[in-house]
Scaffold this motif. Sequence first.
Motif, PDB file in Angstrom:
ATOM      1  N   VAL A  79       0.878  -1.168   0.000  1.00 52.23           N
ATOM      2  CA  VAL A  79       0.000   0.000   0.000  1.00 52.23           C
ATOM      3  C   VAL A  79       0.913   1.215   0.000  1.00 52.23           C
ATOM      4  CG1 VAL A  79      -1.775   1.275   1.250  1.00 52.23           C
ATOM      5  CG2 VAL A  79      -1.835  -1.217   1.202  1.00 52.23           C
ATOM      6  N   ALA A  80       0.984   1.899  -1.139  1.00 51.45           N
ATOM      7  CA  ALA A  80       1.946   2.981  -1.329  1.00 51.45           C
ATOM      8  C   ALA A  80       1.226   4.312  -1.437  1.00 51.45           C
ATOM      9  CB  ALA A  80       2.781   2.740  -2.587  1.00 51.45           C
ATOM     10  N   GLY A  81       1.731   5.290  -0.720  1.00 49.08           N
ATOM     11  CA  GLY A  81       1.155   6.624  -0.775  1.00 49.08           C
ATOM     12  C   GLY A  81       2.015   7.588   0.011  1.00 49.08           C
ATOM     13  N   SER A  82       1.696   8.856  -0.072  1.00 47.70           N
ATOM     14  CA  SER A  82       2.496   9.874   0.594  1.00 47.70           C
ATOM     15  C   SER A  82       2.305   9.812   2.109  1.00 47.70           C
ATOM     16  CB  SER A  82       2.114  11.264   0.078  1.00 47.70           C
ATOM     17  OG  SER A  82       0.741  11.518   0.334  1.00 47.70           O
ATOM     18  N   SER A  83       3.255  10.355   2.839  1.00 49.64           N
ATOM     19  CA  SER A  83       3.163  10.404   4.294  1.00 49.64           C
ATOM     20  C   SER A  83       1.960  11.251   4.707  1.00 49.64           C
ATOM     21  CB  SER A  83       4.446  10.998   4.882  1.00 49.64           C
ATOM     22  OG  SER A  83       5.556  10.188   4.566  1.00 49.64           O
ATOM     23  N   GLY A  84       1.276  10.800   5.762  1.00 51.81           N
ATOM     24  CA  GLY A  84       0.146  11.560   6.272  1.00 51.81           C
ATOM     25  C   GLY A  84      -1.162  11.317   5.546  1.00 51.81           C
ATOM     26  N   SER A  85      -1.188  10.340   4.632  1.00 53.95           N
ATOM     27  CA  SER A  85      -2.411  10.095   3.857  1.00 53.95           C
ATOM     28  C   SER A  85      -3.360   9.129   4.552  1.00 53.95           C
ATOM     29  CB  SER A  85      -2.054   9.564   2.464  1.00 53.95           C
ATOM     30  OG  SER A  85      -1.284   8.374   2.553  1.00 53.95           O
ATOM     31  N   GLY A  86      -2.949   8.562   5.688  1.00 55.74           N
ATOM     32  CA  GLY A  86      -3.825   7.669   6.437  1.00 55.74           C
ATOM     33  C   GLY A  86      -3.510   6.194   6.292  1.00 55.74           C
ATOM     34  N   GLY A 113       4.680   4.249 -16.903  1.00 59.39           N
ATOM     35  CA  GLY A 113       3.446   3.988 -16.184  1.00 59.39           C
ATOM     36  C   GLY A 113       2.215   4.078 -17.057  1.00 59.39           C
ATOM     37  N   GLU A 114       2.380   3.837 -18.343  1.00 62.40           N
ATOM     38  CA  GLU A 114       1.242   3.953 -19.259  1.00 62.40           C
ATOM     39  C   GLU A 114       0.162   2.916 -18.962  1.00 62.40           C
ATOM     40  OE1 GLU A 114       4.570   1.591 -21.227  1.00 62.40           O
ATOM     41  OE2 GLU A 114       4.373   3.550 -20.233  1.00 62.40           O
ATOM     42  N   ALA A 115       0.513   1.828 -18.244  1.00 62.47           N
ATOM     43  CA  ALA A 115      -0.466   0.795 -17.905  1.00 62.47           C
ATOM     44  C   ALA A 115      -1.315   1.180 -16.686  1.00 62.47           C
ATOM     45  CB  ALA A 115       0.241  -0.534 -17.639  1.00 62.47           C
ATOM     46  N   LEU A 116      -0.963   2.276 -16.024  1.00 64.84           N
ATOM     47  CA  LEU A 116      -1.691   2.713 -14.838  1.00 64.84           C
ATOM     48  C   LEU A 116      -2.923   3.516 -15.233  1.00 64.84           C
ATOM     49  CD1 LEU A 116       1.436   3.782 -12.786  1.00 64.84           C
ATOM     50  CD2 LEU A 116       0.026   1.758 -12.382  1.00 64.84           C
ATOM     51  N   ARG A 132       0.380   7.564 -12.052  1.00 64.78           N
ATOM     52  CA  ARG A 132       1.392   7.908 -13.052  1.00 64.78           C
ATOM     53  C   ARG A 132       2.339   8.976 -12.516  1.00 64.78           C
ATOM     54  NH1 ARG A 132      -3.281   7.202 -16.285  1.00 64.78           N
ATOM     55  NH2 ARG A 132      -3.700   9.443 -16.413  1.00 64.78           N
ATOM     56  N   ALA A 133       1.821   9.869 -11.683  1.00 67.66           N
ATOM     57  CA  ALA A 133       2.678  10.889 -11.065  1.00 67.66           C
ATOM     58  C   ALA A 133       3.680  10.251 -10.115  1.00 67.66           C
ATOM     59  CB  ALA A 133       1.822  11.917 -10.322  1.00 67.66           C
ATOM     60  N   PHE A 134       3.264   9.149  -9.469  1.00 71.27           N
ATOM     61  CA  PHE A 134       4.184   8.429  -8.605  1.00 71.27           C
ATOM     62  C   PHE A 134       5.375   7.906  -9.397  1.00 71.27           C
ATOM     63  CE2 PHE A 134       4.371   7.454  -4.285  1.00 71.27           C
ATOM     64  CZ  PHE A 134       3.131   7.600  -3.691  1.00 71.27           C
ATOM     65  N   VAL A 135       5.111   7.424 -10.607  1.00 77.57           N
ATOM     66  CA  VAL A 135       6.198   6.937 -11.453  1.00 77.57           C
ATOM     67  C   VAL A 135       7.176   8.065 -11.764  1.00 77.57           C
ATOM     68  CG1 VAL A 135       6.769   5.955 -13.703  1.00 77.57           C
ATOM     69  CG2 VAL A 135       4.764   5.114 -12.457  1.00 77.57           C
ATOM     70  N   LYS A 136       6.645   9.239 -12.094  1.00 75.30           N
ATOM     71  CA  LYS A 136       7.508  10.378 -12.403  1.00 75.30           C
ATOM     72  C   LYS A 136       8.288  10.857 -11.183  1.00 75.30           C
ATOM     73  CE  LYS A 136       4.735  12.166 -16.243  1.00 75.30           C
ATOM     74  NZ  LYS A 136       3.983  13.341 -16.771  1.00 75.30           N
ATOM     75  N   CYS A 159       9.319  14.491 -10.068  1.00 80.05           N
ATOM     76  CA  CYS A 159       8.203  15.431  -9.968  1.00 80.05           C
ATOM     77  C   CYS A 159       7.280  14.999  -8.830  1.00 80.05           C
ATOM     78  CB  CYS A 159       7.408  15.462 -11.268  1.00 80.05           C
ATOM     79  SG  CYS A 159       8.362  16.076 -12.659  1.00 80.05           S
ATOM     80  N   ALA A 160       6.948  15.905  -7.943  1.00 78.44           N
ATOM     81  CA  ALA A 160       6.064  15.598  -6.832  1.00 78.44           C
ATOM     82  C   ALA A 160       4.629  15.485  -7.341  1.00 78.44           C
ATOM     83  CB  ALA A 160       6.147  16.682  -5.758  1.00 78.44           C
ATOM     84  N   PRO A 161       3.873  14.464  -6.874  1.00 78.44           N
ATOM     85  CA  PRO A 161       2.483  14.347  -7.282  1.00 78.44           C
ATOM     86  C   PRO A 161       1.674  15.564  -6.868  1.00 78.44           C
ATOM     87  CG  PRO A 161       3.238  12.317  -6.226  1.00 78.44           C
ATOM     88  CD  PRO A 161       4.318  13.359  -6.016  1.00 78.44           C
ATOM     89  N   GLU A 162       0.759  15.973  -7.735  1.00 79.01           N
ATOM     90  CA  GLU A 162      -0.114  17.093  -7.428  1.00 79.01           C
ATOM     91  C   GLU A 162      -1.333  16.611  -6.673  1.00 79.01           C
ATOM     92  OE1 GLU A 162      -1.014  18.694 -11.205  1.00 79.01           O
ATOM     93  OE2 GLU A 162       1.038  19.111 -11.750  1.00 79.01           O
ATOM     94  N   SER A 163      -2.252  17.522  -6.363  1.00 79.78           N
ATOM     95  CA  SER A 163      -3.502  17.134  -5.728  1.00 79.78           C
ATOM     96  C   SER A 163      -4.492  16.718  -6.815  1.00 79.78           C
ATOM     97  CB  SER A 163      -4.083  18.297  -4.915  1.00 79.78           C
ATOM     98  OG  SER A 163      -5.340  17.958  -4.397  1.00 79.78           O
TER      99      SER A 163
END
Length: 274
Positions: free
Chosen positions: A48-55, A244-247, A253-257, A265-269
């Motif tokens: 389970v992958a995601g940014s810190s503080g996302s729950g 990440g074209e399969a995502l 896809r932002a995570f891949v970048k 590049c940091a993922p946007e909102s």
Amino acid sequence: MKDKDKPVLAVKDLSVSFTMYDGGMRRREREMVHQLSLTVNAGEIVAVAGSSGSGKSLLAHAILGILPKNANMTGTLEFCGRRLDEKALKQLRGKEISFIPQSVKYLDPLMKVGRQVMGPCRRRERRSRQAKMKQAFARYQLEESVAKLYPYQLSGGMARRVLISGAVMNQAKLIVADEPTPGLQETLARETMKNFRELAEEGCGVLLITHDIDLALKMADRIAVFYEGDILETVPAEAFAGDGEALGHPYSRAFVKALPQNEFCAPESFGSRV
């Protein structure tokens, strides 16, 4: 259905909210996890992958039944087809379900490390448990003398390795690992992930909660992309290859970048699901 295809853990429509009070002492509910569903099969690692503080840690705490008293949970949790209620968790936690917490504060400051890693055992079991602890310490590069230390005498990296050692002492069917590698040297972090892979090959299901997707991609079978209390999509790890074209989701896809070898590049909102 083969054992490796059977869900060890099934999370269905899980929501977690907290009862809170604002400045005017008005009671309100704040939902942090939103109707989340996830499965972990025997013999696989699901990250389970995601940014810190996302729950993400709330998911782990809900599975283990260690949410704070002001938390409210809906949905269902099943372990090997069995409903995970409070009674079942008391029987399974620390035995068939092992937990590697994010914080080293989970170690009892008043108890020597060896007793905590071995856990409660009868006198006739003591010798075999000591042998298992010795093997676990060797696996995670801890001296046998560490067993005689108190947690305050450990470095951060040592304390984290002690937590991992305790989790692998039993032949658990499910390991919930909440950010198990921060504070570890890169070589040891990779070795820890390799050990998770070995446990999975032996039939254990591993739920790996992490923000280090680069490390997770090397060992996980599937990646569940987590964002603001929700899983946007769950895909095979190979879906993150290339650009990440399969995502399916732009956040994924932002995570891949954002990976070090890519554009950083940091993922946007992105708001909620597309």
